[in-house]
Design a protein around this motif. Structure first.
Motif: not given
Length: 840
Positions: A542, A552, A571, A573-578
């Motif tokens: 995160s 991305r 990624s 999208d703008n998601d801030s985790s993996y």
């Protein structure tokens, strides 16, 4: 005509040949890329450290944020020199042009001073938008140049450009908000605000970072040594910026910040600043200012030659200033100023504090560029004396002659200073540049510069000090001379690299500017990357990130301790985790960078973790051969091999197998035998070895011996046993096995093979001792050798005349590495080889 063309052509070839020879023969200073800022795929790549520190982008410094040519407005009024004081005439001409209408670019025009000497007996103020004071040249010959001869009676500043009433404190009512992002790292342009409706694209805003006690504690009170530490509310950070984008509660600004915003330590206010007193599009050019004095040590004359105050987008070019006591060129309450191709020479003053700061960025100075300027006899040639409210100050392609003291961020947390290709000639001091802590010097000066860079600076054989401030960093890259972190007060050494070699790119500012103008502004670096192993069989990443654009993230992973990284995912999208589920039992290191339509960001900090696994991460598997209830009769050849094999379970882990033998009534908690198979899914052992194992366990039998066997799979942290257990029986008939002792009075005739043979070693795999058996059909001179897989002989374990019959050789491989080896038997009639596996 043709002949003329031929002559020109061959002349061109000759010139090219000379250039080629020179390039071939003359030595060339090699440029080396920094490990934290280098070119990759044609773009600059930035590496962040564990605190999120990195080299920021300085390319926004200068007129209109860099990369915009300085204009040349038309002349509106021309003045020749005259006898007597010229101050009033010049002042009136500037005022008259200041009343003229602006053109589409905001310019009114220039007052041109013809060549000659102009007597100046009072201060000059240039306080109207779009007005330029232009001379005819900055040299010393009055027949060709414009010389302002300033009387000793003039005090303060000779030429003030701007409005001294301008202030960054003045906020527009009802526009105060607060940054609510948890952490905004240095170099960022995006953040979240509590009240986004207060702001629109194009608004001029101030970011005010409060110097709370918590923040001051984090920076050790400023590092003021024996002097009192800095007090809350005194070391505020101000950034003058323009809103360039907005999405939800996230806004973006035109110029990056040059210090972290950590909300756990301090709040940062945002407000729109009143612009009614700001002066824009003003400049001075092509003239010379000579201040009359009573001598080199005198104080009774003007302090400053040129001062920009309350100015946005202003310039000075081709201006020479002389004999000032404080500064030749200075800035205050101003941003986006360029001082270019100018000189600040021979200051006259006592050698004491706040004197001879030839090129100075003072209080409330943002994004200032001093380019191709020359300083002489300065105490501090190129200095930020603006404390925490000065940032983004660039000194580029300039030189200092006869410096008397160090150029530096002078006091109290100036941020984002860049010394780029500065040359110090004949310095009269051992220390010419300091990005360091000044301790209790002056009025609790403490940390003078943070997040600042010395890039390809030539110290003239003297010292450059680079120290690391708490929560921040300073950098010295590609500098010539003695570069270290000694300083005047003991603190950690900053980032120093490529000393006494040229860093690439040659100019940091110019490379950053060129890239931004070509590609635009890249996204911010992800901040505070963390890796969690709380969930078994995976690692969860995160990070913090804000953006007004679709972004991305590129996730990279290292399996070698962070030395090299490979991209593992992107990624969309703008998601801030993996979540990384393709992990095994390593300590993994990760880094992340953002990517949008303008390119890739700097890398985040590196974060690491080792995953935890449960037994389910190793799939079920079976033992297969020999099958359940198999029976084995021990015959006359004790070296006949028995091979046990099993399935390999599905898993990403690195597995080693252990074969286990136990009594039929056992549970393998304390097996009779355990043999490592390494990563192979079979072992081979001989009846002799089995009998030896049983003997070591004090197990004897005359007829049938029921046993059972299975396999255990081990990874680094977990183990799993095969899902089944197979039974087997060893059958021993008295007198049929040469392992038996002969009955008294009997002398059984052994049964030998007809031909020479080399048997498989046992156990195999082995660690580190194994047995090799061979049979000779006749007496022979033998050599038994061991080779690695490259064909290199690593041992000779038997050599000489040997009689007919069985021979047993023990081989100890404790000095060899794990791997596959070849053993070879050579006799007079035979040469044969076999493979064996060493597993440690």
């Amino acid at each position: 005509m043709k002949r003329s063309r031929y002559i020109k052509f061959f002349g061109f070839l000759s010139c090219c040949s000379i250039v080629f020879i020179l390039l071939t023969v003359l030595p060339v200073q090699a440029q080396q890329a920094s490990s934290i800022l280098f070119e990759s795929d044609g773009r600059l790549t930035y590496i962040s450290d564990q605190e999120g520190n990195r080299i920021p982008d300085f390319s926004h410094s200068g007129y209109w944020g860099g990369g915009v040519p300085i204009p040349y407005p038309p002349v509106r009024i021309t003045l020749p020199p005259q006898t007597g004081d010229d101050t009033a005439r010049i002042q009136k001409a500037l005022r008259d042009v200041g009343q003229m209408p602006k053109d589409a670019n905001g310019h009114r025009g220039a007052v041109l001073l013809k060549p000659g000497v102009y007597e100046i007996n009072d201060n000059i103020n240039l306080g109207w938008d779009g007005v330029v004071l232009r001379g005819s040249g900055s040299g010393s010959d009055p027949s060709e140049n414009t010389i302002l001869k300033v009387s000793k009676q003039v005090r303060g500043t000779v030429l003030t450009i701007g409005n001294t009433e301008a202030s960054w404190y003045r906020d527009e009512m009802g526009t105060n908000s607060e940054i609510i992002s948890e952490f905004v790292p240095v170099g960022s342009r995006n953040f979240e605000v509590m009240d986004p409706d207060f702001y629109e694209v194009g608004d001029n805003i101030i970011l005010r970072h409060h110097s709370s006690q918590e923040w001051l504690d984090a920076i050790n009170g400023g590092g003021t040594a024996s002097a009192p530490p800095w007090e809350p509310g005194y070391i505020e950070i101000y950034y003058n910026r323009v809103v360039t984008g907005k999405l939800g509660n996230t806004i973006s600004i035109d110029v990056p910040i040059y210090n972290h915003f950590d909300r756990s330590l301090a709040t940062t206010r945002v407000y729109k600043v009143l612009r009614d007193q700001i002066v824009t599009e003003v400049g001075v050019e092509y003239l010379r200012i000579e201040i009359s004095t009573s001598g080199p040590d005198s104080e009774e004359h003007a302090d400053n030659a040129v001062m920009f105050e309350g100015v946005e987008n202003g310039w000075a070019r081709h201006v020479t200033t002389m004999h000032f006591s404080v500064s030749g060129f200075g800035t205050r309450n101003s941003k986006n100023i360029t001082v270019r191709d100018s000189k600040a020479l021979e200051p006259h003053s006592t050698l004491t504090g706040e004197r001879r700061y030839n090129f100075q960025a003072s209080l409330f100075s943002n994004s200032i560029l001093f380019e191709n300027v020359t300083s002489s006899n300065a105490r501090r040639s190129f200095v930020s004396n603006g404390t925490s409210v000065a940032s983004g100050i660039v000194f580029l392609n300039s030189r200092s002659i006869g410096a008397l003291n160090a150029s530096e961020g002078h006091q109290r947390w100036s941020q984002g200073l860049l010394y780029d290709n500065i040359t110090f000639e004949n310095p009269q001091t051992y220390l010419v540049l300091g990005l360091y802590n000044r301790g209790d010097i002056g009025t609790s000066h403490g940390w003078g510069a943070v997040h600042s860079v010395a890039w390809n600076v030539d110290s003239g054989g003297q010292y450059i000090y680079i120290q690391k401030p708490p929560t921040a960093q300073n950098y010295g890259i590609g500098n010539k001379g003695t570069v270290n972190g000694d300083g005047l007060f003991h603190h950690p050494t900053g980032f120093i690299e490529r000393t006494n070699s040229d860093a690439f790119p040659q100019s940091l500012y110019e490379a950053q500017l060129e890239e931004r103008l070509q590609y635009g502004v890249p996204p911010d670096a992800p901040a505070r990357l963390t890796v969690s192993n709380e969930e078994v069989n995976q690692l969860s990443l995160s990070w913090l990130h804000s953006s007004v654009k679709d972004t991305r993230f590129i996730v990279e992973r290292s399996n070698d301790g962070g030395v090299t990284f490979d991209q593992i995912d992107i990624s969309e999208d703008n998601d801030s985790s993996y979540t990384d589920k393709t992990v095994v039992e390593y300590v993994y290191h990760y880094r992340v960078r953002a990517e949008d339509s303008n390119g890739k960001s700097a890398y985040s900090n590196v974060a690491s973790a080792e995953p935890f696994f449960n037994n389910g991460y190793i799939g079920d598997f079976l033992v297969t051969t020999p099958e359940d209830s198999s029976q084995f009769s021990i015959e006359t050849d004790p070296d006949e091999l028995l091979t046990f094999s099993w399935d390999q379970p599905e898993t990403l882990l690195e597995i080693e197998y252990t074969w286990m033998l136990d009594r039929s009534s056992g549970d393998f908690s304390n097996p009779i035998a355990s043999i490592s198979a390494g990563n192979l899914n079979e072992i081979s052992t001989s009846y002799r070895e089995i009998i030896n194992i049983l003997g070591d366990a004090s197990i004897t039998f005359d007829s049938d011996l029921p046993m059972m066997w299975t396999v255990k799979a081990n990874s680094k942290t977990i183990e799993k046993q095969a899902s089944n257990v197979y039974h087997l029986t060893f059958i021993k008939r008295k007198g049929s096995d040469i392992l038996d002792e002969p009955e008294p009075g009997s002398d059984p005739e052994p049964i030998f093979p007809e031909q020479t043979e080399l048997r498989q070693n046992y156990p195999n795999p082995f660690n580190p001792v194994t047995t090799i058996r061979f049979y000779l059909s006749e007496e022979s001179n033998v050599t038994l050798e061991i080779f690695d897989m490259s064909g290199t002989r690593v041992a000779i374990i038997d050599r000489g005349m040997r009689e007919r019959g069985y021979h047993v050789v023990r081989f100890n491989a404790s000095n060899l590495a794990s791997g596959v080896y070849i053993y070879r038997l050579k006799t007079k009639n035979l040469e044969t080889t076999r493979k064996m596996t060493l597993v440690k």
